[in-house]
Design an enzyme around this catalytic site. Structure first.
Site, PDB file in Angstrom:
ATOM      1  N   ASN A 185     -12.516  -1.489   5.365  1.00  0.00           N
ATOM      2  CA  ASN A 185     -11.075  -1.103   4.996  1.00  0.00           C
ATOM      3  C   ASN A 185     -10.537   0.125   4.497  1.00  0.00           C
ATOM      4  O   ASN A 185      -9.502   0.427   4.408  1.00  0.00           O
ATOM      5  CB  ASN A 185     -10.672  -2.086   3.737  1.00  0.00           C
ATOM      6  CG  ASN A 185     -11.155  -1.318   2.350  1.00  0.00           C
ATOM      7  OD1 ASN A 185     -12.077  -0.707   2.559  1.00  0.00           O
ATOM      8  ND2 ASN A 185     -10.534  -1.863   1.393  1.00  0.00           N
ATOM      9  N   GLY A 188      -5.210 -11.115  -8.871  1.00  0.00           N
ATOM     10  CA  GLY A 188      -5.624 -10.433  -7.417  1.00  0.00           C
ATOM     11  C   GLY A 188      -4.854  -8.737  -7.697  1.00  0.00           C
ATOM     12  O   GLY A 188      -5.449  -7.980  -7.026  1.00  0.00           O
ATOM     13  N   ASP A 230     -13.342  -2.857  -0.582  1.00  0.00           N
ATOM     14  CA  ASP A 230     -12.959  -4.328  -1.407  1.00  0.00           C
ATOM     15  C   ASP A 230     -14.133  -4.745  -2.321  1.00  0.00           C
ATOM     16  O   ASP A 230     -13.818  -5.468  -3.387  1.00  0.00           O
ATOM     17  CB  ASP A 230     -12.690  -5.136  -0.380  1.00  0.00           C
ATOM     18  CG  ASP A 230     -11.404  -5.267   0.515  1.00  0.00           C
ATOM     19  OD1 ASP A 230     -10.549  -4.539  -0.143  1.00  0.00           O
ATOM     20  OD2 ASP A 230     -11.257  -5.557   1.478  1.00  0.00           O
ATOM     21  N   LYS A 254     -10.339  -5.361  10.525  1.00  0.00           N
ATOM     22  CA  LYS A 254     -11.225  -4.806   9.764  1.00  0.00           C
ATOM     23  C   LYS A 254     -12.778  -4.816  10.348  1.00  0.00           C
ATOM     24  O   LYS A 254     -13.517  -4.094   9.925  1.00  0.00           O
ATOM     25  CB  LYS A 254     -11.323  -5.640   8.433  1.00  0.00           C
ATOM     26  CG  LYS A 254     -10.270  -5.200   7.506  1.00  0.00           C
ATOM     27  CD  LYS A 254     -10.395  -6.186   6.385  1.00  0.00           C
ATOM     28  CE  LYS A 254      -9.779  -5.518   5.009  1.00  0.00           C
ATOM     29  NZ  LYS A 254      -9.965  -6.329   4.045  1.00  0.00           N
ATOM     30  N   SER A 293       0.713  -1.241   0.004  1.00  0.00           N
ATOM     31  CA  SER A 293      -0.165   0.018  -0.053  1.00  0.00           C
ATOM     32  C   SER A 293       0.933   1.171  -0.005  1.00  0.00           C
ATOM     33  O   SER A 293       0.550   2.213  -0.708  1.00  0.00           O
ATOM     34  CB  SER A 293      -0.918   0.124   1.214  1.00  0.00           C
ATOM     35  OG  SER A 293      -1.773  -1.008   1.132  1.00  0.00           O
ATOM     36  N   THR A 318      -6.649  -3.283   7.800  1.00  0.00           N
ATOM     37  CA  THR A 318      -6.595  -4.592   7.173  1.00  0.00           C
ATOM     38  C   THR A 318      -6.638  -5.343   8.746  1.00  0.00           C
ATOM     39  O   THR A 318      -6.566  -5.087   9.770  1.00  0.00           O
ATOM     40  CB  THR A 318      -5.289  -4.829   6.550  1.00  0.00           C
ATOM     41  OG1 THR A 318      -5.639  -6.075   5.851  1.00  0.00           O
ATOM     42  CG2 THR A 318      -3.803  -4.674   7.155  1.00  0.00           C
TER      43      THR A 318
END
Ligand code: NAP
Length: 302
Positions: free
Chosen positions: A93, A267, A108, A72, A18, A68
């Site tokens: 998130n 992903g 998400d 969460k 991130s 995370t």
């Protein structure tokens, strides 16, 4: 000039991509700022650290937070307001501020759907998906698909976890009944079924499968050879294969799907989209998705 501070609360997070993704986005816009990692182990022992971070938000020292594992779900009770998506998934998130209120969102779910959209245009309304795993990411995926009218089969190694996920979704009017006995032929009206992961090979006896989503960490580096789909069972013909695992860049599951001639989504697409949506929410600017993607891709195992 405003200096933006964004960050991620979680544990463990030292390998998170991130900071790379968001710092690349800030730089591409020429914005002064940084994305920091706030490593906060399990609550309740570390609750004061969460409170301090949220106070920094109120004080204008922090302008946006991601959340995370393992926070969460527990973070919900610390926030002033939840978006409908976060409320329905039961997990946050992304946190942002509106006036004096801290709002919890979940990017998400839309982050998962966006990459899928271009592959599903030709599908009929009667769409069926298999979700492997029933953890945090599965909750967002199942909610997103359920909202779009997909029929779901959740294949998990722990029945209780899958049942909880299905029960959570059952607040939604599309749910009619939960079929929990693998091997039993369910009526067509069933919107959600659960099945033991070891019986995954039997799903195609009951139903056509348009989409398979891996929401487990199976295949994640350093276990690059592992595949959530059984070796002795063909992948469903014509299905879209979506692996939430983003490191390595190409998982064994995606490799097998490509070899079978199936459409595949890795992903990284979701990782970038959920980050882009958070960035847009914090800054009000368009997220430079290509730049963000390149920054993350460089660090992945190839
Ligand atoms: P999680 O909450 O821990 O859930 C993981 C799920 O996978 C649980 O149902 C777990 O079952 C199951 N599982 C784990 N190992 C397994 C195994 N060897 N065999 C069968 N089932 C297994 O984790 P999460 O947050 O959902 O994340 C799951 C994966 O998705 C991770 O690899 C994560 O990096 C990825 N992810 C990607 C994105 C993205 O943007 N691409 C977003 C979120 C997550 P048990 O509870 O029984 O262990």
């Amino acid at each position: 000039m405003t200096f933006y501070t964004f960050g991620l609360i979680g544990h463990p997070i030292k390998h998170s991509l991130s900071p790379l993704i968001h710092n690349a986005a800030l730089a591409a816009h020429g914005i002064a700022g940084e994305y920091r990692l706030f490593d906060v182990p399990e609550l309740p022992n570390n609750a004061t650290r969460i409170v301090a971070l949220l106070d920094s938000f109120h004080a204008g020292i922090i302008n946006g937070l991601n959340v995370t594992i393992p926070h969460k779900q527990v973070i919900l009770s610390y926030l002033d307001k939840l978006t409908l998506t976060a409320q329905n998934i039961g997990a946050v998130n992304t946190i942002y501020q509106i006036g004096s209120r801290l709002v919890g969102d979940n990017t998400d779910a839309p982050g998962f759907l966006k990459p899928l959209a271009s592959y599903t245009r030709g599908l009929s309304d009667d769409k069926t998906a298999v979700i492997i795993g029933a953890g945090g990411a599965a909750r967002a995926v199942a909610y997103a698909l359920n909202q779009q009218g997909w029929k779901l089969t959740i294949a998990a190694r722990r029945k209780q976890q899958a049942q909880q996920l299905a029960n959570n979704l059952s607040k939604h009017p599309l749910i009619e009944k939960i079929e929990s006995s693998p091997g039993v032929h369910p009526d067509d009206c069933h919107q959600i079924r659960i099945v033991a992961q070891k019986h995954i090979n039997r799903i195609m006896e009951w139903t056509k499968v348009d989409l398979v989503v891996n929401t487990t960490p199976i295949g994640m580096t350093p276990h690059e050879d592992e595949n959530p789909w059984p070796d002795d069972c063909d992948l469903p013909s014509g299905a879209i294969i979506y692996d939430l695992v983003y490191n390595p860049a190409e998982t064994a599951f995606i490799r097998a799907a490509k070899a079978a001639g199936l459409d595949c989504i890795g992903g990284l697409d979701m990782l970038i989209e959920q980050a882009a949506l958070a960035f847009e929410c914090w800054t009000g600017l368009d997220a430079p998705r290509d730049v963000m993607r390149v920054a993350a891709f460089e660090k992945l195992v190839k």
